[in-house]
Design an enzyme around this catalytic site. Structure first.
Site, PDB file in Angstrom:
ATOM      1  N   LYS A 117      -0.347  -0.823  -6.291  1.00 22.91           N
ATOM      2  CA  LYS A 117       0.457  -2.047  -6.187  1.00 22.91           C
ATOM      3  C   LYS A 117       0.929  -2.409  -7.582  1.00 22.91           C
ATOM      4  CE  LYS A 117       1.323  -4.894  -2.707  1.00 22.91           C
ATOM      5  NZ  LYS A 117       1.382  -4.360  -1.347  1.00 22.91           N
TER       6      LYS A 117
HETATM    7  N1  GLU Z   1       4.747  -3.524   0.187  1.00 18.88           N
HETATM    8  C1  GLU Z   1       4.517  -2.947   1.474  1.00 18.88           C
HETATM    9  C2  GLU Z   1       3.056  -3.014   1.845  1.00 18.88           C
HETATM   10  O1  GLU Z   1       2.337  -3.857   1.377  1.00 18.88           O
HETATM   11  C3  GLU Z   1       5.086  -1.541   1.571  1.00 18.88           C
HETATM   12  C4  GLU Z   1       4.538  -0.546   0.617  1.00 18.88           C
HETATM   13  C5  GLU Z   1       5.299   0.762   0.616  1.00 18.88           C
HETATM   14  O2  GLU Z   1       6.206   0.911   1.409  1.00 18.88           O
HETATM   15  O3  GLU Z   1       4.951   1.627  -0.198  1.00 18.88           O
HETATM   16  O4  GLU Z   1       2.582  -2.309   2.689  1.00 18.88           O
END
Ligand code: GLU
Length: 427
Positions: A117
């Site tokens: 993240k």
């Molecule tokens: N931000 C989204 C999540 O929390 C998508 C992450 C992604 O597609 O890599 O799952």
């Protein structure tokens, strides 16, 4: 080394959200008799990068310095994967907690990724588009050696979107000297983005509704749905719920909510938000507060905004029979216990919102192969992955006599543990 001996060193990541993620992991780890060494390792991210960088405001002489983060939780499963959020309160601890959740999420739906993240501590609503572009390009160049199509693949999250991903992809590509679409997902279609990615999280969450309703003996047709958060996730969840024949009776965002017992006109509300950036001033129903929305009389509640909105304080007043977590971490551990005691079914974030990263995976595969799939293929494969993960989680829940969150985590954690045992310790 035992899990306890690592406890002293997690303070780097200390934050309410990290403590929650850790408590959840510790509880499930102990429950399944997770090997102590693997437990200790998985309590903390493998790699974390903190950057501070300046960007220019539109007023040329105004320069502001902000913090950015990128955290990679586990590198054993393949490249790492996870969104980038822009918000005024982003911190290392929050990003670390979300990276851990991404690991479990990818493992639950069987994607070949570890969790990651990223984030920048800046309020995106006060940035003009050129300012946001400068923040994005500088953030990307600060973390450029940390990401890559085979290393770590960012995607949108709160406060970021397709355009943000386009700037990230362009910055990365300029730096390496050729176009690299697979370095991020959630891009615009014109740059190798995937059809159905934008809708994927909301649609994926709602695709689990019929199975959940069946378990509860609840009718889908006419079921009242309240949606907290009307961004990317909430909007497409509303569309998908309407398509299923449900009645979306309330939606809300940071400006508050609207309630209409006969059903909100979802298309009209979306058009309003596209024009005005929020639901402020929208009159397609009675104005209510976000707190009121969460406690509405309804069958399905879909928190699709920020973390920690269902708490020990309000969990006793939630009236929905089914909670589907579109957001990451919307329910605190205390609230989770209360909802479980009250017999309210919670489809947890790590499963319910995995549709986003699943279509991100499809986008990454398509980019690597330069071969693009049809919308039907994408939507069909998404539904298949989500529903087979859900039925496996339901099996674990039945076998172990636990709630869905615990069952989902058991499934995810076991998969990661198996991979780590197979790889062994280097050197
Ligand atoms: N931000 C989204 C999540 O929390 C998508 C992450 C992604 O597609 O890599 O799952």
């Amino acid at each position: 080394m035992t899990a306890e001996s690592t406890t002293g060193s997690v303070y780097e990541f200390d934050s309410p959200m990290f403590r929650e993620a850790l408590a959840q992991f510790d509880r499930v780890g102990e429950m399944i008799g997770l090997d102590d060494n693997i437990h200790a390792r998985l309590r903390v991210p493998q790699r974390a990068m903190v950057v501070a960088f300046p960007f220019r405001h539109d007023v040329y002489r105004d320069v502001e310095t902000v913090f950015g983060y990128r955290v990679q939780h586990v590198l054993s499963m393949g490249p790492t994967k996870g969104g980038v959020r822009y918000a005024a309160d982003v911190s290392l601890g929050e990003v670390a907690a979300l990276a851990m959740l991404m690991t479990w999420k990818c493992a639950i739906v069987g994607l070949p990724f570890g969790g990651a993240k990223g984030g920048v501590r800046v309020d995106p609503t006060r940035l003009s588009s050129p300012e946001k572009q400068r923040v994005t390009r500088r953030y990307t160049s600060e973390i450029i050696n940390f990401i890559g199509p085979n290393k770590d693949i960012p995607a949108p999250d709160m406060g970021t979107d397709e355009q943000t991903m386009a700037w990230m992809m362009d910055t990365y590509s300029q730096n390496v000297g050729h176009t690299v679409p697979a370095v991020v997902t959630g891009k615009p279609l014109a740059l190798g983005g995937s059809t159905a990615r934008r809708e994927a999280t909301g649609r994926g969450a709602i695709s689990l509704l019929p199975t959940a309703a069946l378990r509860l003996g609840m009718t889908v047709e006419g079921a009242r749905v309240a949606i907290h958060g009307f961004g990317n996730v909430g909007q497409y969840a509303a569309v998908a719920a309407t398509e299923l024949g449900c009645r979306v009776i309330a939606v809300s965002d940071i400006s508050g909510g609207v309630h209409r017992e006969d059903g909100i006109d979802v298309e009209e509300a979306m058009a309003w938000v596209a024009e005005h950036r929020s639901l402020e001033g929208y009159e397609g129903g009675d104005r209510i507060t976000n707190e009121e929305l969460l406690e509405l009389e309804c069958e399905v509640l879909l928190p699709a905004a920020i973390a920690g909105v269902i708490t020990g304080e309000n969990a006793g007043r939630i009236k929905a029979r089914l909670v589907i977590e579109g957001a990451n971490g919307p329910t605190t551990l205390e609230a989770d216990r209360i909802l479980e005691e009250r017999g309210i079914m919670v489809v947890p974030d790590v499963l319910a919102n995995a549709g986003g990263v699943t279509v991100s995976y499809f986008e990454w595969v398509q980019d690597l192969q330069n071969y693009f799939w049809s919308e039907n293929q994408i939507v069909g494969r998404l539904r298949e992955i989500m529903n087979s993960a859900f039925s496996e989680v339901l099996d674990v829940a039945d076998q172990e006599g636990v709630g869905l969150r615990t069952a989902a985590l058991i499934k995810g954690i076991r998969r990661v543990a198996r991979a780590k045992v197979a790889r062994g310790v280097f050197p």
